[in-house]
Design a protein around this motif. Structure first.
Motif, PDB file in Angstrom:
ATOM      1  N   THR A   1       5.211  84.519 -59.132  1.00 42.47           N
ATOM      2  CA  THR A   1       6.229  85.584 -59.074  1.00 42.47           C
ATOM      3  C   THR A   1       6.340  86.364 -60.381  1.00 42.47           C
ATOM      4  OG1 THR A   1       8.048  84.170 -59.811  1.00 42.47           O
ATOM      5  CG2 THR A   1       7.581  84.207 -57.422  1.00 42.47           C
ATOM      6  N   ASP A   2       5.344  86.250 -61.238  1.00 41.95           N
ATOM      7  CA  ASP A   2       5.363  86.900 -62.554  1.00 41.95           C
ATOM      8  C   ASP A   2       6.632  86.564 -63.338  1.00 41.95           C
ATOM      9  OD1 ASP A   2       2.873  88.027 -62.297  1.00 41.95           O
ATOM     10  OD2 ASP A   2       3.615  89.997 -61.692  1.00 41.95           O
ATOM     11  N   GLY A   3       7.100  85.328 -63.189  1.00 41.88           N
ATOM     12  CA  GLY A   3       8.252  84.858 -63.948  1.00 41.88           C
ATOM     13  C   GLY A   3       9.608  85.217 -63.382  1.00 41.88           C
ATOM     14  N   HIS A   4       9.652  85.947 -62.289  1.00 39.00           N
ATOM     15  CA  HIS A   4      10.935  86.396 -61.740  1.00 39.00           C
ATOM     16  C   HIS A   4      11.788  85.263 -61.193  1.00 39.00           C
ATOM     17  CE1 HIS A   4      10.137  90.625 -62.305  1.00 39.00           C
ATOM     18  NE2 HIS A   4       8.919  90.430 -61.821  1.00 39.00           N
ATOM     19  N   LEU A   5      11.174  84.315 -60.491  1.00 41.79           N
ATOM     20  CA  LEU A   5      11.937  83.211 -59.925  1.00 41.79           C
ATOM     21  C   LEU A   5      11.028  82.035 -59.609  1.00 41.79           C
ATOM     22  CD1 LEU A   5      11.496  82.949 -56.560  1.00 41.79           C
ATOM     23  CD2 LEU A   5      12.824  85.029 -56.626  1.00 41.79           C
ATOM     24  N   SER A   6      11.673  80.894 -59.431  1.00 37.63           N
ATOM     25  CA  SER A   6      11.049  79.689 -58.887  1.00 37.63           C
ATOM     26  C   SER A   6      11.959  79.262 -57.744  1.00 37.63           C
ATOM     27  CB  SER A   6      11.010  78.563 -59.917  1.00 37.63           C
ATOM     28  OG  SER A   6      10.340  78.953 -61.075  1.00 37.63           O
ATOM     29  N   THR A   7      11.392  78.762 -56.661  1.00 40.31           N
ATOM     30  CA  THR A   7      12.239  78.364 -55.544  1.00 40.31           C
ATOM     31  C   THR A   7      11.646  77.186 -54.790  1.00 40.31           C
ATOM     32  OG1 THR A   7      13.467  79.161 -53.610  1.00 40.31           O
ATOM     33  CG2 THR A   7      11.277  80.067 -53.934  1.00 40.31           C
TER      34      THR A   7
ATOM     35  N   GLY B   1      23.782  64.936 -44.087  1.00 46.87           N
ATOM     36  CA  GLY B   1      22.598  65.238 -44.871  1.00 46.87           C
ATOM     37  C   GLY B   1      22.730  66.667 -45.385  1.00 46.87           C
ATOM     38  N   ALA B   2      21.712  67.128 -46.111  1.00 50.02           N
ATOM     39  CA  ALA B   2      21.766  68.478 -46.668  1.00 50.02           C
ATOM     40  C   ALA B   2      20.391  69.114 -46.611  1.00 50.02           C
ATOM     41  CB  ALA B   2      22.256  68.432 -48.113  1.00 50.02           C
ATOM     42  N   ASP B   3      20.370  70.392 -46.308  1.00 48.01           N
ATOM     43  CA  ASP B   3      19.156  71.210 -46.325  1.00 48.01           C
ATOM     44  C   ASP B   3      19.512  72.441 -47.144  1.00 48.01           C
ATOM     45  OD1 ASP B   3      16.749  72.454 -45.839  1.00 48.01           O
ATOM     46  OD2 ASP B   3      17.073  72.720 -43.683  1.00 48.01           O
ATOM     47  N   VAL B   4      18.921  72.558 -48.344  1.00 45.80           N
ATOM     48  CA  VAL B   4      19.361  73.574 -49.290  1.00 45.80           C
ATOM     49  C   VAL B   4      18.181  74.319 -49.896  1.00 45.80           C
ATOM     50  CG1 VAL B   4      19.541  71.851 -51.154  1.00 45.80           C
ATOM     51  CG2 VAL B   4      20.814  73.992 -51.342  1.00 45.80           C
ATOM     52  N   LEU B   5      18.317  75.628 -49.982  1.00 42.07           N
ATOM     53  CA  LEU B   5      17.359  76.481 -50.672  1.00 42.07           C
ATOM     54  C   LEU B   5      17.850  76.624 -52.107  1.00 42.07           C
ATOM     55  CD1 LEU B   5      14.894  78.417 -50.502  1.00 42.07           C
ATOM     56  CD2 LEU B   5      16.561  80.250 -50.099  1.00 42.07           C
ATOM     57  N   ILE B   6      16.967  76.359 -53.079  1.00 39.81           N
ATOM     58  CA  ILE B   6      17.330  76.404 -54.496  1.00 39.81           C
ATOM     59  C   ILE B   6      16.440  77.441 -55.181  1.00 39.81           C
ATOM     60  CG2 ILE B   6      17.531  75.095 -56.633  1.00 39.81           C
ATOM     61  CD1 ILE B   6      17.760  72.558 -54.828  1.00 39.81           C
ATOM     62  N   VAL B   7      17.087  78.366 -55.919  1.00 35.29           N
ATOM     63  CA  VAL B   7      16.363  79.433 -56.599  1.00 35.29           C
ATOM     64  C   VAL B   7      16.742  79.419 -58.079  1.00 35.29           C
ATOM     65  CG1 VAL B   7      15.979  81.935 -56.738  1.00 35.29           C
ATOM     66  CG2 VAL B   7      16.360  80.854 -54.506  1.00 35.29           C
ATOM     67  N   PHE B   8      15.744  79.458 -58.953  1.00 39.62           N
ATOM     68  CA  PHE B   8      15.922  79.556 -60.393  1.00 39.62           C
ATOM     69  C   PHE B   8      15.510  80.958 -60.831  1.00 39.62           C
ATOM     70  CE2 PHE B   8      14.940  75.223 -59.355  1.00 39.62           C
ATOM     71  CZ  PHE B   8      15.764  74.455 -60.149  1.00 39.62           C
ATOM     72  N   THR B   9      16.374  81.616 -61.626  1.00 41.44           N
ATOM     73  CA  THR B   9      16.017  82.941 -62.122  1.00 41.44           C
ATOM     74  C   THR B   9      16.571  83.139 -63.527  1.00 41.44           C
ATOM     75  OG1 THR B   9      16.038  85.309 -61.655  1.00 41.44           O
ATOM     76  CG2 THR B   9      17.978  84.070 -60.959  1.00 41.44           C
ATOM     77  N   PRO B  10      15.793  83.647 -64.479  1.00 41.27           N
ATOM     78  CA  PRO B  10      14.357  83.841 -64.315  1.00 41.27           C
ATOM     79  C   PRO B  10      13.678  82.504 -64.053  1.00 41.27           C
ATOM     80  CG  PRO B  10      14.972  84.077 -66.629  1.00 41.27           C
ATOM     81  CD  PRO B  10      16.235  83.924 -65.844  1.00 41.27           C
TER      82      PRO B  10
ATOM     83  N   MET C   1      27.012  79.647 -50.656  1.00 41.67           N
ATOM     84  CA  MET C   1      26.117  79.868 -51.787  1.00 41.67           C
ATOM     85  C   MET C   1      26.876  79.501 -53.051  1.00 41.67           C
ATOM     86  SD  MET C   1      25.199  81.914 -54.602  1.00 41.67           S
ATOM     87  CE  MET C   1      26.175  83.385 -54.452  1.00 41.67           C
ATOM     88  N   LEU C   2      26.211  78.779 -53.940  1.00 35.21           N
ATOM     89  CA  LEU C   2      26.778  78.425 -55.237  1.00 35.21           C
ATOM     90  C   LEU C   2      25.836  78.904 -56.322  1.00 35.21           C
ATOM     91  CD1 LEU C   2      28.882  76.858 -57.001  1.00 35.21           C
ATOM     92  CD2 LEU C   2      27.349  74.876 -56.769  1.00 35.21           C
ATOM     93  N   PHE C   3      26.372  79.630 -57.301  1.00 36.38           N
ATOM     94  CA  PHE C   3      25.613  80.120 -58.448  1.00 36.38           C
ATOM     95  C   PHE C   3      26.028  79.314 -59.672  1.00 36.38           C
ATOM     96  CE2 PHE C   3      25.526  82.829 -62.249  1.00 36.38           C
ATOM     97  CZ  PHE C   3      24.176  83.174 -62.270  1.00 36.38           C
ATOM     98  N   VAL C   4      25.050  78.733 -60.379  1.00 37.18           N
ATOM     99  CA  VAL C   4      25.310  77.951 -61.586  1.00 37.18           C
ATOM    100  C   VAL C   4      24.626  78.663 -62.758  1.00 37.18           C
ATOM    101  CG1 VAL C   4      25.012  75.720 -62.719  1.00 37.18           C
ATOM    102  CG2 VAL C   4      25.410  75.811 -60.242  1.00 37.18           C
ATOM    103  N   PRO C   5      25.406  79.209 -63.710  1.00 32.63           N
ATOM    104  CA  PRO C   5      24.803  79.933 -64.831  1.00 32.63           C
ATOM    105  C   PRO C   5      24.125  78.982 -65.824  1.00 32.63           C
ATOM    106  CG  PRO C   5      27.196  79.939 -65.025  1.00 32.63           C
ATOM    107  CD  PRO C   5      26.873  79.256 -63.736  1.00 32.63           C
ATOM    108  N   PRO C   6      23.268  79.528 -66.708  1.00 31.34           N
ATOM    109  CA  PRO C   6      22.641  78.700 -67.744  1.00 31.34           C
ATOM    110  C   PRO C   6      23.703  77.969 -68.570  1.00 31.34           C
ATOM    111  CG  PRO C   6      21.657  80.885 -67.713  1.00 31.34           C
ATOM    112  CD  PRO C   6      22.847  80.926 -66.801  1.00 31.34           C
TER     113      PRO C   6
ATOM    114  N   SER D   1      17.641  79.536 -67.470  1.00 30.34           N
ATOM    115  CA  SER D   1      17.671  79.913 -66.050  1.00 30.34           C
ATOM    116  C   SER D   1      19.020  79.628 -65.418  1.00 30.34           C
ATOM    117  CB  SER D   1      16.617  79.141 -65.261  1.00 30.34           C
ATOM    118  OG  SER D   1      15.327  79.553 -65.607  1.00 30.34           O
ATOM    119  N   ALA D   2      19.406  80.513 -64.513  1.00 31.08           N
ATOM    120  CA  ALA D   2      20.519  80.254 -63.611  1.00 31.08           C
ATOM    121  C   ALA D   2      19.931  79.581 -62.374  1.00 31.08           C
ATOM    122  CB  ALA D   2      21.208  81.556 -63.230  1.00 31.08           C
ATOM    123  N   GLU D   3      20.767  78.845 -61.650  1.00 28.43           N
ATOM    124  CA  GLU D   3      20.309  78.159 -60.441  1.00 28.43           C
ATOM    125  C   GLU D   3      21.244  78.521 -59.298  1.00 28.43           C
ATOM    126  OE1 GLU D   3      18.888  73.606 -59.272  1.00 28.43           O
ATOM    127  OE2 GLU D   3      19.538  74.083 -61.305  1.00 28.43           O
ATOM    128  N   MET D   4      20.667  78.906 -58.180  1.00 30.11           N
ATOM    129  CA  MET D   4      21.438  79.280 -57.010  1.00 30.11           C
ATOM    130  C   MET D   4      21.120  78.294 -55.891  1.00 30.11           C
ATOM    131  SD  MET D   4      21.379  80.924 -53.740  1.00 30.11           S
ATOM    132  CE  MET D   4      19.774  81.617 -53.656  1.00 30.11           C
TER     133      MET D   4
END
Length: 157
Positions: free
Chosen positions: A30-36, A101-110, A83-88, A56-59
């Motif tokens: 992703t050219d550094g934009h995100l990891s998921t 149980g839990a099924d969660v999409l996690i995104v790190f940005t940058p 949705m929960l946003f966790v700042p650096p 990185s922030a984590e969503m």
């Protein structure tokens, strides 16, 4: 950079049912934009222990179920559709609740190069690597472990 499409059946999966992690996109893609990634946890299963990231922030986006999350010194429950946003620099941890149980999409940005980190965790869980290896990589993967009395109390309940 070009558009990235990750097909479900082509994504790398770590762990085994009910606790799995699907690696979707890393910074090199992703050219550094995100990891998921997508984490699926069985009822009451722990996800990540208390830690923070410096850059990185984590969503967290809940696809299904309930996730108990340490957010600073507070414990919050994130449910389907939330949705929960966790700042650096914010201490956080997560695990499925005892009710669901839990099924969660996690995104790190940058983005941060995390796929190798998750593979290392998988090797540790299988007994193929030592937990000390992960402590030596805190700066490399921007994943800094901390202690949390609030998290210990919540998960012991």
């Amino acid at each position: 950079m070009t558009t990235l499409l990750v097909r479900h059946d082509e994504a790398e999966q770590l762990g085994s049912t009910p606790d799995t992690m699907t690696l979707l996109a890393d910074v090199s893609q992703t050219d550094g934009h995100l990891s998921t990634n997508r984490a699926t946890l069985g009822r009451g299963s722990d996800g990540a222990t208390p830690h923070f990231h410096t850059s990185s922030a984590e969503m967290f986006f809940m696809l299904d179920g309930e996730l108990e999350v340490l957010n600073g010194d507070e414990i919050v429950t994130v449910r389907t559709g939330d949705m929960l946003f966790v700042p650096p620099h914010t201490n956080h941890a997560f695990g499925a609740t005892e009710r669901s149980g839990a099924d969660v999409l996690i995104v790190f940005t940058p983005g941060v190069e995390l796929f190798e980190y998750f593979r290392m965790i998988d090797r540790i869980r299988r007994g193929e690597a030592s937990p000390s290896e992960i402590l030596a990589t805190q700066d490399r993967f921007d994943n800094h472990f901390v202690d949390s009395a609030a998290w210990r109390a919540a998960r012991a309940a």
